[in-house]
Design a protein around this motif. Structure first.
Motif, mmCIF file in Angstrom:
data_model
loop_
_atom_site.group_PDB
_atom_site.id
_atom_site.type_symbol
_atom_site.label_atom_id
_atom_site.label_comp_id
_atom_site.label_asym_id
_atom_site.label_seq_id
_atom_site.Cartn_x
_atom_site.Cartn_y
_atom_site.Cartn_z
ATOM 1 N N LEU A 61 0.876 -1.178 0.000
ATOM 2 C CA LEU A 61 0.000 0.000 0.000
ATOM 3 C C LEU A 61 0.912 1.227 0.000
ATOM 4 O O LEU A 61 1.817 1.326 0.827
ATOM 5 C CB LEU A 61 -0.847 -0.020 1.276
ATOM 6 C CG LEU A 61 -2.120 0.802 1.345
ATOM 7 C CD1 LEU A 61 -3.074 0.448 0.210
ATOM 8 C CD2 LEU A 61 -2.814 0.551 2.680
ATOM 9 N N HIS A 64 0.471 7.147 2.512
ATOM 10 C CA HIS A 64 -0.730 7.995 2.586
ATOM 11 C C HIS A 64 -1.016 8.309 4.046
ATOM 12 O O HIS A 64 -0.469 7.681 4.947
ATOM 13 C CB HIS A 64 -1.943 7.271 1.991
ATOM 14 C CG HIS A 64 -2.340 6.042 2.765
ATOM 15 N ND1 HIS A 64 -1.658 4.844 2.698
ATOM 16 C CD2 HIS A 64 -3.340 5.844 3.668
ATOM 17 C CE1 HIS A 64 -2.217 3.963 3.503
ATOM 18 N NE2 HIS A 64 -3.242 4.546 4.124
ATOM 19 N N ASP A 66 -4.597 8.644 6.473
ATOM 20 C CA ASP A 66 -6.019 8.328 6.351
ATOM 21 C C ASP A 66 -6.814 9.620 6.440
ATOM 22 O O ASP A 66 -6.445 10.551 7.151
ATOM 23 C CB ASP A 66 -6.430 7.337 7.448
ATOM 24 C CG ASP A 66 -5.741 5.983 7.262
ATOM 25 O OD1 ASP A 66 -5.258 5.711 6.145
ATOM 26 O OD2 ASP A 66 -5.675 5.211 8.230
ATOM 27 N N GLU A 122 2.558 0.234 3.528
ATOM 28 C CA GLU A 122 2.671 -1.191 3.830
ATOM 29 C C GLU A 122 3.712 -1.786 2.894
ATOM 30 O O GLU A 122 3.604 -1.630 1.682
ATOM 31 C CB GLU A 122 1.302 -1.851 3.621
ATOM 32 C CG GLU A 122 1.003 -3.008 4.520
ATOM 33 C CD GLU A 122 1.673 -4.292 4.090
ATOM 34 O OE1 GLU A 122 2.052 -4.407 2.911
ATOM 35 O OE2 GLU A 122 1.823 -5.175 4.950
ATOM 36 N N SER A 132 -4.401 -7.582 7.913
ATOM 37 C CA SER A 132 -4.682 -6.503 8.874
ATOM 38 C C SER A 132 -6.156 -6.137 8.795
ATOM 39 O O SER A 132 -6.812 -6.338 7.770
ATOM 40 C CB SER A 132 -3.820 -5.268 8.567
ATOM 41 O OG SER A 132 -4.308 -4.616 7.410
ATOM 42 N N ALA A 134 -8.434 -2.765 9.562
ATOM 43 C CA ALA A 134 -8.427 -1.338 9.924
ATOM 44 C C ALA A 134 -9.867 -0.879 10.127
ATOM 45 O O ALA A 134 -10.744 -1.171 9.315
ATOM 46 C CB ALA A 134 -7.772 -0.523 8.812
HETATM 47 O O1 LIG Z 1 -2.575 -2.964 6.283
HETATM 48 C C1 LIG Z 1 -2.087 -2.058 6.972
HETATM 49 O O2 LIG Z 1 -1.321 -2.260 7.902
HETATM 50 C C2 LIG Z 1 -2.434 -0.624 6.664
HETATM 51 C C3 LIG Z 1 -3.795 -0.419 6.022
HETATM 52 C C4 LIG Z 1 -4.056 1.023 5.744
HETATM 53 O O3 LIG Z 1 -3.224 1.867 5.944
HETATM 54 C C5 LIG Z 1 -5.350 1.475 5.202
HETATM 55 O O4 LIG Z 1 -6.187 0.629 4.856
HETATM 56 O O5 LIG Z 1 -5.563 2.716 5.125
#
Ligand SMILES: O=C(O)CCC(=O)C(=O)O
Ligand SMILES: [Fe+2]
Length: 190
Positions: A61, A64, A66, A122, A132, A134
């Motif tokens: 990823l 960025h 959020d 990521e 993960s 979120a």
């Molecule tokens: O998978 C992760 O650790 C980060 C996910 C993430 O930053 C997101 O979905 O905005």
């Protein structure tokens, strides 16, 4: 209206509690940030990152921040999440039972930059898959967000322009994160 599950209500309570602690840490009434965000809109993303044969060439990823108010994240035992501080990427080591708290853009605006939204990414690895979850806690799309009136003063003026959250979100999706903080486009002054 769809009934929320107990688990998602628990996440909301944790997020509200944290916003209360952030407010108090700035000498503000405990409900200051929570009131500024308004009713929480909650989204959950489950991300699966398969092993990658060439991790040096591929991110899971891109960088960025959020766009909402607060992100709570749980990760399995495989590391991959990194946060940017002072131009250096730091791995967020997975700890059993731990919840990762990521301050997001709207909290930075409301606190007039006292809390900075976390730039994160990521990275992949060639050996193990990673999972993960979120949980994003965001204002409603109709909400206008600006630095809290109690924080702003003549000696500490607004650093961010007011923004409609729905517009901010659409811009994020249209332009993409581009590896930088979209929030910087709201900064007032030089
Ligand atoms: O998978 C992760 O650790 C980060 C996910 C993430 O930053 C997101 O979905 O905005
Ligand atoms: Fe993120």
């Amino acid at each position: 209206m769809k009934k929320k599950g107990k688990r998602s209500v628990d996440w909301v309570l944790v997020a509200q509690k944290l916003l209360g602690i952030f407010s108090e840490s700035l000498g503000l009434p405990p409900s200051c940030l929570k009131d500024a965000v308004g009713e929480f809109y909650q989204n959950i993303t489950v991300s699966y990152y398969p092993p990658c044969p060439q991790p040096d060439l591929t991110l899971g990823l891109q960088a960025h921040s959020d766009f909402g108010a607060l992100t709570l994240l749980i990760q399995d035992q495989v590391s991959g999440l990194e946060v940017l501080k002072d131009s250096h990427w730091y791995t967020v080591d997975p700890l059993p039972e731990a919840i990762v708290v990521l301050v997001s853009d709207q909290t930075e605006i409301i606190t007039n930059g006292n809390y900075r939204s976390a730039v994160h990414r990521e990275v992949t690895n060639s050996t193990g898959a990673r999972l993960s979850v979120a949980t994003f806690h965001d204002p409603s799309k109709t909400r206008n967000i600006s630095p809290a009136a109690v924080i702003v003063s003549q000696s500490s003026p607004s650093r961010y322009r007011e923004v409609n959250y729905g517009d901010y979100m659409s811009r994020w999706y249209t332009k993409g994160p581009e590896g930088k903080r979209n929030i910087d486009s709201l900064l007032i002054g030089p």
